[in-house]
Design a protein around this motif. Structure first.
Motif, PDB file in Angstrom:
ATOM      1  N   LEU A  32       0.855  -1.196   0.000  1.00  0.00           N
ATOM      2  CA  LEU A  32       0.000   0.000   0.000  1.00  0.00           C
ATOM      3  C   LEU A  32       0.883   1.236   0.000  1.00  0.00           C
ATOM      4  N   LYS A  33       0.645   2.111  -0.971  1.00  0.00           N
ATOM      5  CA  LYS A  33       1.439   3.333  -1.081  1.00  0.00           C
ATOM      6  C   LYS A  33       0.736   4.508  -0.414  1.00  0.00           C
ATOM      7  N   ARG A  34       1.520   5.498  -0.060  1.00  0.00           N
ATOM      8  CA  ARG A  34       0.969   6.702   0.561  1.00  0.00           C
ATOM      9  C   ARG A  34      -0.064   7.356  -0.362  1.00  0.00           C
ATOM     10  N   ARG A  35      -1.208   7.742   0.232  1.00  0.00           N
ATOM     11  CA  ARG A  35      -2.327   8.400  -0.451  1.00  0.00           C
ATOM     12  C   ARG A  35      -3.084   7.465  -1.403  1.00  0.00           C
ATOM     13  N   GLU A  36      -2.775   6.177  -1.355  1.00  0.00           N
ATOM     14  CA  GLU A  36      -3.490   5.203  -2.180  1.00  0.00           C
ATOM     15  C   GLU A  36      -4.656   4.610  -1.389  1.00  0.00           C
ATOM     16  N   THR A  37      -5.751   4.313  -2.087  1.00  0.00           N
ATOM     17  CA  THR A  37      -6.886   3.628  -1.467  1.00  0.00           C
ATOM     18  C   THR A  37      -7.032   2.250  -2.093  1.00  0.00           C
ATOM     19  N   LEU A  38      -6.862   1.229  -1.262  1.00  0.00           N
ATOM     20  CA  LEU A  38      -7.022  -0.157  -1.687  1.00  0.00           C
ATOM     21  C   LEU A  38      -8.337  -0.681  -1.136  1.00  0.00           C
ATOM     22  N   ALA A  39      -9.217  -1.163  -2.012  1.00  0.00           N
ATOM     23  CA  ALA A  39     -10.491  -1.728  -1.577  1.00  0.00           C
ATOM     24  C   ALA A  39     -10.375  -3.245  -1.481  1.00  0.00           C
ATOM     25  N   LEU A  40     -10.825  -3.800  -0.349  1.00  0.00           N
ATOM     26  CA  LEU A  40     -10.954  -5.251  -0.192  1.00  0.00           C
ATOM     27  C   LEU A  40     -12.425  -5.606  -0.387  1.00  0.00           C
ATOM     28  N   VAL A  41     -12.702  -6.451  -1.373  1.00  0.00           N
ATOM     29  CA  VAL A  41     -14.077  -6.749  -1.765  1.00  0.00           C
ATOM     30  C   VAL A  41     -14.318  -8.248  -1.687  1.00  0.00           C
ATOM     31  N   GLY A  42     -15.536  -8.619  -1.319  1.00  0.00           N
ATOM     32  CA  GLY A  42     -15.910 -10.030  -1.305  1.00  0.00           C
ATOM     33  C   GLY A  42     -17.175 -10.229  -0.494  1.00  0.00           C
ATOM     34  N   GLU A  43     -17.776 -11.401  -0.635  1.00  0.00           N
ATOM     35  CA  GLU A  43     -18.971 -11.720   0.137  1.00  0.00           C
ATOM     36  C   GLU A  43     -18.638 -11.848   1.616  1.00  0.00           C
ATOM     37  N   SER A  44     -19.649 -11.855   2.461  1.00  0.00           N
ATOM     38  CA  SER A  44     -19.448 -12.087   3.885  1.00  0.00           C
ATOM     39  C   SER A  44     -18.758 -13.435   4.078  1.00  0.00           C
ATOM     40  N   GLY A  45     -17.742 -13.453   4.937  1.00  0.00           N
ATOM     41  CA  GLY A  45     -17.009 -14.688   5.183  1.00  0.00           C
ATOM     42  C   GLY A  45     -15.814 -14.885   4.279  1.00  0.00           C
ATOM     43  N   SER A  46     -15.475 -13.877   3.456  1.00  0.00           N
ATOM     44  CA  SER A  46     -14.346 -14.029   2.534  1.00  0.00           C
ATOM     45  C   SER A  46     -12.997 -13.739   3.191  1.00  0.00           C
ATOM     46  N   GLY A  47     -13.016 -13.209   4.415  1.00  0.00           N
ATOM     47  CA  GLY A  47     -11.753 -12.991   5.139  1.00  0.00           C
ATOM     48  C   GLY A  47     -11.321 -11.547   5.244  1.00  0.00           C
ATOM     49  N   LYS A  48     -12.131 -10.612   4.758  1.00  0.00           N
ATOM     50  CA  LYS A  48     -11.740  -9.204   4.736  1.00  0.00           C
ATOM     51  C   LYS A  48     -11.518  -8.650   6.149  1.00  0.00           C
ATOM     52  N   SER A  49     -12.501  -8.828   7.009  1.00  0.00           N
ATOM     53  CA  SER A  49     -12.420  -8.264   8.357  1.00  0.00           C
ATOM     54  C   SER A  49     -11.385  -8.973   9.219  1.00  0.00           C
ATOM     55  N   VAL A  50     -11.265 -10.294   9.061  1.00  0.00           N
ATOM     56  CA  VAL A  50     -10.249 -11.030   9.829  1.00  0.00           C
ATOM     57  C   VAL A  50      -8.849 -10.542   9.453  1.00  0.00           C
ATOM     58  N   ALA A  51      -8.622 -10.304   8.170  1.00  0.00           N
ATOM     59  CA  ALA A  51      -7.316  -9.792   7.729  1.00  0.00           C
ATOM     60  C   ALA A  51      -7.021  -8.436   8.355  1.00  0.00           C
ATOM     61  N   VAL A 209      -5.894  15.748   2.932  1.00  0.00           N
ATOM     62  CA  VAL A 209      -5.314  16.664   3.929  1.00  0.00           C
ATOM     63  C   VAL A 209      -4.221  15.983   4.746  1.00  0.00           C
ATOM     64  N   ASN A 210      -4.476  14.733   5.167  1.00  0.00           N
ATOM     65  CA  ASN A 210      -3.552  14.037   6.068  1.00  0.00           C
ATOM     66  C   ASN A 210      -2.526  13.180   5.344  1.00  0.00           C
ATOM     67  N   ASN A 211      -2.603  13.128   4.002  1.00  0.00           N
ATOM     68  CA  ASN A 211      -1.610  12.402   3.209  1.00  0.00           C
ATOM     69  C   ASN A 211      -1.534  10.928   3.611  1.00  0.00           C
ATOM     70  N   MET A 212      -2.680  10.308   3.888  1.00  0.00           N
ATOM     71  CA  MET A 212      -2.663   8.940   4.414  1.00  0.00           C
ATOM     72  C   MET A 212      -3.091   7.928   3.351  1.00  0.00           C
ATOM     73  N   ALA A 213      -2.662   6.684   3.567  1.00  0.00           N
ATOM     74  CA  ALA A 213      -3.107   5.554   2.755  1.00  0.00           C
ATOM     75  C   ALA A 213      -4.338   4.952   3.413  1.00  0.00           C
ATOM     76  N   MET A 214      -5.166   4.264   2.628  1.00  0.00           N
ATOM     77  CA  MET A 214      -6.401   3.731   3.187  1.00  0.00           C
ATOM     78  C   MET A 214      -6.694   2.337   2.627  1.00  0.00           C
ATOM     79  N   VAL A 215      -7.060   1.435   3.534  1.00  0.00           N
ATOM     80  CA  VAL A 215      -7.604   0.130   3.160  1.00  0.00           C
ATOM     81  C   VAL A 215      -9.104   0.208   3.421  1.00  0.00           C
ATOM     82  N   PHE A 216      -9.901   0.077   2.372  1.00  0.00           N
ATOM     83  CA  PHE A 216     -11.346   0.260   2.460  1.00  0.00           C
ATOM     84  C   PHE A 216     -12.027  -1.084   2.244  1.00  0.00           C
ATOM     85  N   ILE A 217     -12.662  -1.606   3.285  1.00  0.00           N
ATOM     86  CA  ILE A 217     -13.303  -2.920   3.223  1.00  0.00           C
ATOM     87  C   ILE A 217     -14.794  -2.746   2.948  1.00  0.00           C
TER      88      ILE A 217
END
Length: 342
Positions: A32-51, A209-217
């Motif tokens: 994950l790079k600075r200021r990048e938004t990575l989306a984790l996508v999948g059905e319930s139970g695919s492991g997104k929240s556990v990760a 504003v905060n120059n942050m990276a984001m993982v969006f589930i």
């Protein structure tokens, strides 16, 4: 200096259950790079929240839980492995350099503490601010996330607030220390469309504003199209496709991704309403995964002699795109010479 703030390699999580050992996260890798938004996508139970909870070290090794892999967070001069370094080091950056917006604000907020005190806790722990300084910062944060009357809200309890306001409070808590990485676990679930749009717009502005990276589930592909730069599709704990948001929506390569995109309702002006597509079957029980490809029992392109014989490995379709499917070239009419242009 590398622009990568979070480098996750071969993250796997397994739990011992009454049915046997299950692996909700299997061999997940991403950078994950600075200021990048990575989306984790999948059905319930695919492991997104556990990760995501594992990256925050909120799921840790125990007698019934095994975790392997690495997750290196690089924040300024500081670099540490979120999975393997001492928990005291992790505590010093959790809520500070890496932070999280949890899925359910009503259950994540403490019902017996005022909003201002809950936001101020991270500032006390990580910034050692005086009570007055914390109070001023809390009001600034509430104003920053669009709360109309910050002073009154700071004195309120969670049950005094609407769902949208509680979600804004959760965002204020998460960004209190200006994190380098923000993990947002379905932050727009159960919000109406208008509030959802406001929250997405707010996150984009805060990221700038905060120059942050984001993982969006999320499981909402409409939200993905709105906010993400890159998308990782997960199924049964594995990454099955990883591409830029433009490439994924323009030409999904993996049948599961194709099914997800086909399931999005289309607006039609004709009198005939097209039948909404749904992926047949259900996500398999993690304790009884099918042989070969986990998606094979639900796949319309399955080749029994191939897909059920062995488990697919991740392949590079292009230098910036990954896919986990034994049949992806045939499905998408791509020969070996065309792979780099898929």
């Amino acid at each position: 200096m590398s622009d990568t703030v979070l480098d996750v390699q071969k993250l796997s999580v397994s739990f011992a259950t009454a049915k046997g050992t299950i692996q909700p996260v299997r061999d997940v890798s991403f950078a994950l790079k600075r200021r990048e938004t990575l989306a984790l996508v999948g059905e319930s139970g695919s492991g997104k929240s556990v990760a995501s909870l594992t990256l925050m070290r909120l799921i840790s090794r125990s007698a019934g839980c095994a975790i392997s892999g690495s997750a290196r967070l690089t924040a300024g001069e500081q670099s540490l492995d979120l999975l393997n370094d001492d928990i005291r080091k992790i505590s010093s950056v959790r809520g500070d350099r890496i932070s999280m917006i949890f899925q359910e604000p009503m259950t994540s907020l403490n019902p017996v503490h005022r909003i201002g005190d809950q936001i101020g806790e991270a500032l006390y722990f990580h910034r050692n601010l005086s009570r007055k300084e914390r109070g001023e910062k809390v009001l600034h944060l509430l104003d920053q996330v669009g709360i109309v009357n910050p002073a009154r809200t700071a004195r309120d309890y969670p049950h005094h607030l609407s769902g949208g306001m509680r979600q804004r409070v959760m965002i204020a808590m998460a960004i209190a220390c200006d994190p380098d990485v923000l993990i947002a676990d379905e932050p727009t679930t159960a919000l109406d469309v208008t509030i959802q749009a406001q929250i997405l717009d707010l996150l984009r502005k805060l990221q700038e504003v905060n120059n942050m990276a984001m993982v969006f589930i999320t499981h909402n592909l409409g939200v993905v199209a709105e906010i993400a730069d890159r998308v990782m599709v997960m199924y049964c704990g594995q990454v099955v496709e990883d591409a830029s948001v433009m490439d994924l929506f323009r030409r999904p390569l993996m049948p599961y991704t194709q099914g997800l995109l086909s399931s999005i309702p289309a607006i039609s002006l004709s009198d005939e309403r097209p039948k909404l597509y749904s992926i047949p079957g259900n996500v398999p029980d993690l304790a009884k995964l099918p042989s070969g490809c986990a998606f094979a029992p639900r796949c319309r392109y399955v080749t029994e002699s191939l897909c059920t014989a062995r488990e697919p490995e991740v392949e590079l379709a292009t230098p910036t795109r990954r896919v986990r499917c034994l049949n992806w070239r045939t499905i998408n009419n791509v020969d070996d010479g065309e792979s780099n242009e898929a």
